[in-house]
Structure formats: C-alpha cells, structure tokens
Design an enzyme around this catalytic site. Structure first.
Site, PDB file in Angstrom:
ATOM      1  N   HIS A  45      86.856  32.465  -1.551  1.00 58.11           N
ATOM      2  CA  HIS A  45      87.903  33.479  -2.357  1.00 58.11           C
ATOM      3  C   HIS A  45      89.275  32.697  -2.527  1.00 58.11           C
ATOM      4  O   HIS A  45      90.214  33.403  -3.097  1.00 58.11           O
ATOM      5  CB  HIS A  45      87.711  34.918  -2.926  1.00 58.11           C
TER       6      HIS A  45
HETATM    7  N1  UDP Z   1      82.184  41.180   3.080  1.00 61.21           N
HETATM    8  C1  UDP Z   1      81.133  41.813   2.154  1.00 61.21           C
HETATM    9  N2  UDP Z   1      80.529  41.683   1.262  1.00 61.21           N
HETATM   10  C2  UDP Z   1      80.916  40.855   0.947  1.00 61.21           C
HETATM   11  C3  UDP Z   1      81.099  39.733   1.125  1.00 61.21           C
HETATM   12  C4  UDP Z   1      82.266  39.743   2.548  1.00 61.21           C
HETATM   13  O1  UDP Z   1      81.546  43.614   3.203  1.00 61.21           O
HETATM   14  O2  UDP Z   1      80.159  40.023  -0.330  1.00 61.21           O
HETATM   15  C5  UDP Z   1      83.245  41.512   4.848  1.00 61.21           C
HETATM   16  C6  UDP Z   1      82.317  40.536   5.713  1.00 61.21           C
HETATM   17  O3  UDP Z   1      81.415  41.014   5.874  1.00 61.21           O
HETATM   18  C7  UDP Z   1      83.857  40.507   6.100  1.00 61.21           C
HETATM   19  C8  UDP Z   1      84.994  40.991   5.448  1.00 61.21           C
HETATM   20  O4  UDP Z   1      84.160  41.815   4.529  1.00 61.21           O
HETATM   21  O5  UDP Z   1      83.924  41.225   7.291  1.00 61.21           O
HETATM   22  C9  UDP Z   1      85.825  39.745   5.423  1.00 61.21           C
HETATM   23  O6  UDP Z   1      86.889  40.146   3.978  1.00 61.21           O
HETATM   24  P1  UDP Z   1      87.737  38.274   2.969  1.00 61.21           P
HETATM   25  O7  UDP Z   1      86.090  37.696   2.843  1.00 61.21           O
HETATM   26  O8  UDP Z   1      86.808  39.251   1.754  1.00 61.21           O
HETATM   27  O9  UDP Z   1      88.280  38.225   3.961  1.00 61.21           O
HETATM   28  P2  UDP Z   1      88.992  38.001   4.637  1.00 61.21           P
HETATM   29  O10 UDP Z   1      88.608  38.086   5.756  1.00 61.21           O
HETATM   30  O11 UDP Z   1      89.077  36.562   4.091  1.00 61.21           O
HETATM   31  O12 UDP Z   1      90.723  37.923   5.239  1.00 61.21           O
END
Ligand code: UDP
Length: 355
Positions: free
Chosen positions: A203
């Site tokens: 994303h």
């Molecule tokens: N996550 C979730 N469902 C999904 C995809 C990700 O619960 O379909 C969780 C994942 O386990 C982690 C968090 O969302 O705890 C990560 O979020 P994201 O990838 O949106 O953000 P980033 O970490 O890149 O800022």
C-alpha cells in the site's frame, strides 16, 4: 497524570493496544481518533479484537493530499488539546496523525511523547520518513524500539530525552501468538494449507500510486506465481481499478479485503513467506519466523535484513523470485524487546513527569 493519545490508522491501533491497558491502570487516557482510517476493515475491527478503549473524540479527517490532511488535522487537534489540557501527548509511529499531533501539542505547550522514535529508512522521499524525523525533533520524550534507534537520535542531536523500551508491536504479537496459530479456520476459509502459500500486502505510495509502479507490482506477483493471498488495502484496490490492473492482479493472487488482526496473524504464522511493503508486517514476519521479502529499496527495520530473514527487492520481480527461493537462516536472534514495552512506556512516562 492525564495523557492524550492521538492516533488514526491501522498500525497505530495495534501499537496503542499494548499501551492503553497498562496506562489506564494508573492514569487517565483521553483517546483522539483523527479518522485517517475510519472504516470497519481498517479501524473498528482492531478496537474490538485488541480490546482498545473506544475513542473519546473522533475528528473524522480522512482523504485529500498529505498536506491538506495534515493541515486539517492540526487545525482540529490544536483547540481540542487546548481544552483537554493533557500533561503529555502520546503519539505512535510515522503517519500524518503522528506529525499533526506533535505540531498541535507543541502549539498547546504539551510535551510530546513519541513511541517508535529514532527509526530511520534514510529515504526522505517516503512521507513516513519525513513524519518520523520531524516528530522526533518536536518530542520531549523519545521511546525507542532499539538501542540503534536511540543512537540515531543521539547523532541527530534531538533535544528530547531518549529511552529504549522495546517495541510495542512485539507485545501484541506475543500476546496474540497462540490464538493466531490456533486459528486454522482462517486458512480453511481461503482454501490454504499451512506452509503452502505466500502472504502479500502492498500500500505504500511509491508502489501503488502511479500506474507504472503498480504494473511492476502486478508483474512481480505474476512472476512469483503459486498460491498468493493478498489482503488489499483500499488505496491499492482503488489504484488497481483506476489503472485497469484489477483483473490481472486477481489472476495472480487471491485478493481479499483487508483482514482483522487475528485473521491476518493466522495467515502470517502459517505462510511460507511474506511479500510486503508494510513496516509492521516486516517486523511481525520476523517474530513469527516467516521469511520476508520487502517491496522497498530501504527499510527502517534494518535488523531483520541483517539477521538474514528479510530481503529488500523493491519491485524487481527476478530478485523477489530469487529471495523467495532462499532458505531462511538457522538462527533468529531476539530483536525489538521481550514483549513488555507497554509497561516500560508507562514507567518512562512516570519518570518523565516526576523529573
Ligand atoms: N494488518 C492487518 N490486516 C491486514 C493487513 C495488515 O491486521 O489485512 C496489520 C498487520 O498485522 C500490522 C499492521 O496491520 O500489525 C500493519 O499495518 P500497515 O501495513 O497498514 O502499516 P505500516 O506498518 O506499513 O505502517
């Protein structure tokens, strides 16, 4: 002590789940949800599953450009924080909600506490990196996941005080691990067998916003082949449709709406490997002992790469295929703490307030 917590998106809900419980045992917490992620799939399910207290204030600010979102958040947060008059403002990670919270808090004269301070990808083309660096500069108390993050803050000569507390996502991953492992019905729902599929997420703006990058992402999924399950972030879904790549993507992977934390953790624990551009998922894959292939040129979670469990491939399909074919290392040293960061954060807040 009255602590105002500002959060707004999916990873921040996960992080807050580690802190709100221990914090509320001894202090007052006022939870402000900016609205950056506001729907059931990206927000409500996390509050339900992870037992996060309901927000006291919802600002309903989402969409628009980074600058417009940031501006609207600051304008809404500043008078609200002035009314709440918190002793501290607690912020997580690297989103627009983080930086807006920092700027509004400083304006109100409230000290800023930043959880996950000092993480750096050293790539300022990433909006998240800009949010991290600027929030750290504004923070009075910088709570670090690792010693190297604290050392980085030393090199940047930030004016606040840095304390290593470990990583809050480790607390949540450890606390939910057994439930996630036992949740085999999630695999059945998708017709998956343990160890027989790759879990993919993407994303980041750099991968999904323009058509050429998105096409490379879809081509990479095609090159990887086999069973891929991909919970699709709404931003990515919209871009796939806009660039007429949705049919190709659906052919290359089983696309699903975003999953709740436990369903996602279940798929993660039983996956052969993870393919992601997420920050949090790289870390969670390491904790689960699942090899990770990261669709970025740089990561702030460098220790997972050094340990040999994470390979950075950007959108290079050949590199992704080669990385997925490699066997993971025999050892997996503990990184990012012992799952007790939430309590250490509360202790650090108390020390700061008492000083
Ligand atoms: N996550 C979730 N469902 C999904 C995809 C990700 O619960 O379909 C969780 C994942 O386990 C982690 C968090 O969302 O705890 C990560 O979020 P994201 O990838 O949106 O953000 P980033 O970490 O890149 O800022």
């Amino acid at each position: 002590m009255r602590v105002a917590t500002v959060l707004g998106n999916r990873p921040q809900f996960v992080k807050a789940a580690a802190v709100s419980g221990p914090l509320r045992e001894r202090h007052e917490e006022v939870l402000i949800h900016t609205g950056q992620h506001h729907d059931e799939e990206l927000s409500a399910v996390f509050f339900d599953e992870l037992g996060i207290p309901a927000p006291d204030h919802r600002l309903g600010i989402a969409g628009g450009s980074n600058s417009s979102q940031l501006g609207r958040m600051i304008a809404a947060l500043e008078p609200l924080l002035a009314t709440i008059a918190p002793d501290l403002v607690l912020l997580y990670g690297d989103t627009n909600s983080t930086l807006a919270g920092a700027l509004a808090a400083v304006d109100c004269g409230a000290p800023v506490v930043h959880v996950e301070a000092g993480m750096r990808s050293f790539d300022r083309s990433q909006p998240e990196e800009r949010n991290r660096v600027l929030t750290d500069q504004l923070s009075a108390l910088l709570l670090c996941s690792t010693q190297s993050a604290a050392e980085q803050l030393g090199r940047e000569a930030v004016p606040g005080r840095a304390v290593v507390v470990g990583d809050v996502m480790v607390d949540v991953a450890f606390a939910t691990r057994d439930r996630a492992l036992a949740r085999t019905e999630t695999l059945e729902r998708f017709g998956l067998t343990a160890g027989g599929y790759v879990l993919a997420t993407a994303h980041r703006a750099a991968n999904v916003d323009d058509g050429a990058s998105l096409e490379r992402l879809v081509a990479l999924l095609e090159a990887v082949g086999g069973e891929i399950v991909m919970p699709v972030h709404p931003r990515t879904l919209a871009r796939l449709a806009a660039h007429h790549l949705d049919a190709r993507a659906a052919n290359a992977a089983s696309l699903t709406p975003p999953l709740g934390y436990l369903d996602f953790a279940a798929l993660l624990h039983h996956a052969r490997a993870v393919l992601t551009d997420s920050g949090g998922v790289q870390k969670e894959a390491y904790l689960a002992g699942v090899p990770c292939v990261t669709l970025r040129e740089r990561t702030e979670w460098t220790e997972t790469v050094t340990a040999g469990w994470n390979t950075l491939v950007s959108l290079d399909a050949d590199a992704a295929v080669a990385a997925l074919a490699r066997r993971p290392p025999a050892t997996r040293p503990p990184l990012y703490g012992d799952g007790d960061a939430g309590s250490r954060i509360v202790a650090a807040l108390e020390d700061y307030a008492a000083a």
